[in-house]
Design a protein around this motif. Structure first.
Motif, PDB file in Angstrom:
ATOM      1  N   PRO A  21       0.831  -1.200   0.000  1.00 20.86           N
ATOM      2  CA  PRO A  21       0.000   0.000   0.000  1.00 20.86           C
ATOM      3  C   PRO A  21       0.871   1.258   0.000  1.00 20.86           C
ATOM      4  O   PRO A  21       2.025   1.222   0.427  1.00 20.86           O
ATOM      5  CB  PRO A  21      -0.792  -0.112   1.311  1.00 20.86           C
ATOM      6  CG  PRO A  21       0.114  -0.890   2.209  1.00 20.86           C
ATOM      7  CD  PRO A  21       0.807  -1.881   1.312  1.00 20.86           C
ATOM      8  N   HIS A  22       0.305   2.377  -0.456  1.00 16.57           N
ATOM      9  CA  HIS A  22       1.088   3.604  -0.569  1.00 16.57           C
ATOM     10  C   HIS A  22       1.521   4.151   0.789  1.00 16.57           C
ATOM     11  O   HIS A  22       2.468   4.925   0.867  1.00 16.57           O
ATOM     12  CB  HIS A  22       0.291   4.672  -1.331  1.00 16.57           C
ATOM     13  CG  HIS A  22       0.188   4.385  -2.798  1.00 16.57           C
ATOM     14  ND1 HIS A  22      -1.007   4.327  -3.465  1.00 16.57           N
ATOM     15  CD2 HIS A  22       1.141   4.117  -3.727  1.00 16.57           C
ATOM     16  CE1 HIS A  22      -0.790   4.037  -4.743  1.00 16.57           C
ATOM     17  NE2 HIS A  22       0.498   3.900  -4.923  1.00 16.57           N
ATOM     18  N   ILE A  23       0.798   3.766   1.862  1.00 19.05           N
ATOM     19  CA  ILE A  23       1.203   4.231   3.191  1.00 19.05           C
ATOM     20  C   ILE A  23       2.527   3.592   3.604  1.00 19.05           C
ATOM     21  O   ILE A  23       3.210   4.089   4.482  1.00 19.05           O
ATOM     22  CB  ILE A  23       0.128   3.937   4.256  1.00 19.05           C
ATOM     23  CG1 ILE A  23      -0.224   2.445   4.272  1.00 19.05           C
ATOM     24  CG2 ILE A  23      -1.106   4.778   4.009  1.00 19.05           C
ATOM     25  CD1 ILE A  23      -1.201   2.075   5.363  1.00 19.05           C
ATOM     26  N   GLY A  24       2.884   2.493   2.948  1.00 11.72           N
ATOM     27  CA  GLY A  24       4.222   1.923   3.053  1.00 11.72           C
ATOM     28  C   GLY A  24       4.712   1.570   4.440  1.00 11.72           C
ATOM     29  O   GLY A  24       3.967   1.096   5.298  1.00 11.72           O
ATOM     30  N   PHE A  25       6.001   1.836   4.654  1.00 11.05           N
ATOM     31  CA  PHE A  25       6.675   1.403   5.868  1.00 11.05           C
ATOM     32  C   PHE A  25       6.508   2.367   7.035  1.00 11.05           C
ATOM     33  O   PHE A  25       6.772   2.004   8.173  1.00 11.05           O
ATOM     34  CB  PHE A  25       8.182   1.251   5.591  1.00 11.05           C
ATOM     35  CG  PHE A  25       8.500   0.262   4.513  1.00 11.05           C
ATOM     36  CD1 PHE A  25       8.470  -1.102   4.772  1.00 11.05           C
ATOM     37  CD2 PHE A  25       8.837   0.675   3.236  1.00 11.05           C
ATOM     38  CE1 PHE A  25       8.773  -2.022   3.776  1.00 11.05           C
ATOM     39  CE2 PHE A  25       9.141  -0.234   2.240  1.00 11.05           C
ATOM     40  CZ  PHE A  25       9.112  -1.591   2.505  1.00 11.05           C
ATOM     41  N   TYR A  27      -3.882  -2.489   6.803  1.00  8.08           N
ATOM     42  CA  TYR A  27      -4.054  -2.305   5.361  1.00  8.08           C
ATOM     43  C   TYR A  27      -5.318  -1.482   5.115  1.00  8.08           C
ATOM     44  O   TYR A  27      -6.392  -1.799   5.641  1.00  8.08           O
ATOM     45  CB  TYR A  27      -4.184  -3.655   4.656  1.00  8.08           C
ATOM     46  CG  TYR A  27      -2.890  -4.429   4.571  1.00  8.08           C
ATOM     47  CD1 TYR A  27      -1.804  -3.932   3.862  1.00  8.08           C
ATOM     48  CD2 TYR A  27      -2.758  -5.673   5.194  1.00  8.08           C
ATOM     49  CE1 TYR A  27      -0.614  -4.648   3.774  1.00  8.08           C
ATOM     50  CE2 TYR A  27      -1.568  -6.396   5.111  1.00  8.08           C
ATOM     51  CZ  TYR A  27      -0.508  -5.874   4.407  1.00  8.08           C
ATOM     52  OH  TYR A  27       0.663  -6.574   4.326  1.00  8.08           O
ATOM     53  N   PRO A  28      -5.233  -0.412   4.313  1.00 12.16           N
ATOM     54  CA  PRO A  28      -6.374   0.490   4.115  1.00 12.16           C
ATOM     55  C   PRO A  28      -7.401  -0.023   3.110  1.00 12.16           C
ATOM     56  O   PRO A  28      -8.480   0.545   2.977  1.00 12.16           O
ATOM     57  CB  PRO A  28      -5.704   1.760   3.584  1.00 12.16           C
ATOM     58  CG  PRO A  28      -4.499   1.246   2.857  1.00 12.16           C
ATOM     59  CD  PRO A  28      -4.016   0.062   3.653  1.00 12.16           C
ATOM     60  N   ALA A  29      -7.071  -1.089   2.387  1.00  6.92           N
ATOM     61  CA  ALA A  29      -7.977  -1.620   1.365  1.00  6.92           C
ATOM     62  C   ALA A  29      -7.628  -3.090   1.129  1.00  6.92           C
ATOM     63  O   ALA A  29      -6.607  -3.584   1.610  1.00  6.92           O
ATOM     64  CB  ALA A  29      -7.845  -0.823   0.074  1.00  6.92           C
TER      65      ALA A  29
END
Length: 225
Positions: free
Chosen positions: A78-82, A88-90
């Motif tokens: 996910p783009h929120i990454g490390f 997990y947002p999705a």
């Protein structure tokens, strides 16, 4: 190592730093229509797509799926990454058979404690990525539906198209409803626009396939708009 070096997030790392990242990376293969992780589950890994196409989506209170994005070769998710502790947002699902590189979050956090320079360099890259995504969102909100439909068609052609004699054949990895949701419109609107492009002899659409006869002409539809 070569794939990691091509990844924007790790582009500025030294050979030694890159080697440390490669040591904790795990290769994974995921079959078409398989779920990689679900929305709200604990974030264990961050993934990089070596080859394939991944759909991320959220499910609303009525059980309807809302597509967040389609991700392809080279993308991280996910783009929120490390650097974000949230789950997990999705939900992530493979649209085609895909090959991924997974980096466990816990091991990466330990790596950054031992090599703080890795985190510093990555934060700089992520800052640039955030600005890029903001500009992309601003651009999309200013596009009309036809522009968004053609943009997705060109993206699918680039990622999944099979070319022969200047004709591009795309085995459609999604339903027409999913296609419509991903560009923020209705299936009826998408069908109408595709029929229009068909009449202009730019493409032909069947249930599971799109054949683009004139890729240059399709591109000109948005470059001149």
């Amino acid at each position: 190592m070569p794939f990691l070096r091509k990844t924007n997030l790790f582009h500025d790392l030294s050979e030694q730093e890159l080697k440390r990242v490669a040591e904790i990376a795990i290769s994974r293969r995921i079959s078409r229509r398989s779920i990689l992780f679900t929305e709200g589950s604990e974030k264990e890994c961050v993934y990089f797509i070596q080859k394939g196409l991944i759909k991320t989506f959220k499910t609303d209170e009525n059980g309807h799926d809302q597509i967040v994005s389609f991700l392809s070769t080279g993308d991280m998710f996910p783009h929120i990454g490390f650097f974000h502790p949230h789950p997990y947002p999705a939900t992530a699902e493979a649209i085609v058979d895909s090959r991924l590189l997974a980096i466990p979050v816990s091991q990466f956090e330990t790596l950054m404690l031992n090599y703080p320079s890795i985190g510093i360099k990555m934060m700089t890259v992520l800052g640039d990525k955030i600005r890029e995504l903001q500009e992309k969102i601003q651009g999309l909100t200013g596009q009309d539906v036809k522009h968004r439909v053609i943009t997705l068609l060109l993206q699918l052609a680039d990622q999944l198209g099979k070319f022969k004699d200047n004709i591009c054949v795309i085995d459609l990895p999604m339903t027409h409803q999913e296609f419509a949701i991903s560009v923020g419109t209705t299936r009826e609107t998408v069908n109408r626009l595709l029929s229009q492009l068909n009449k202009e002899e730019l493409l032909e659409v069947s249930r599971n396939q799109i054949i683009i006869f004139d890729l240059r002409g399709l591109k000109s539809q948005i470059s001149s708009g």
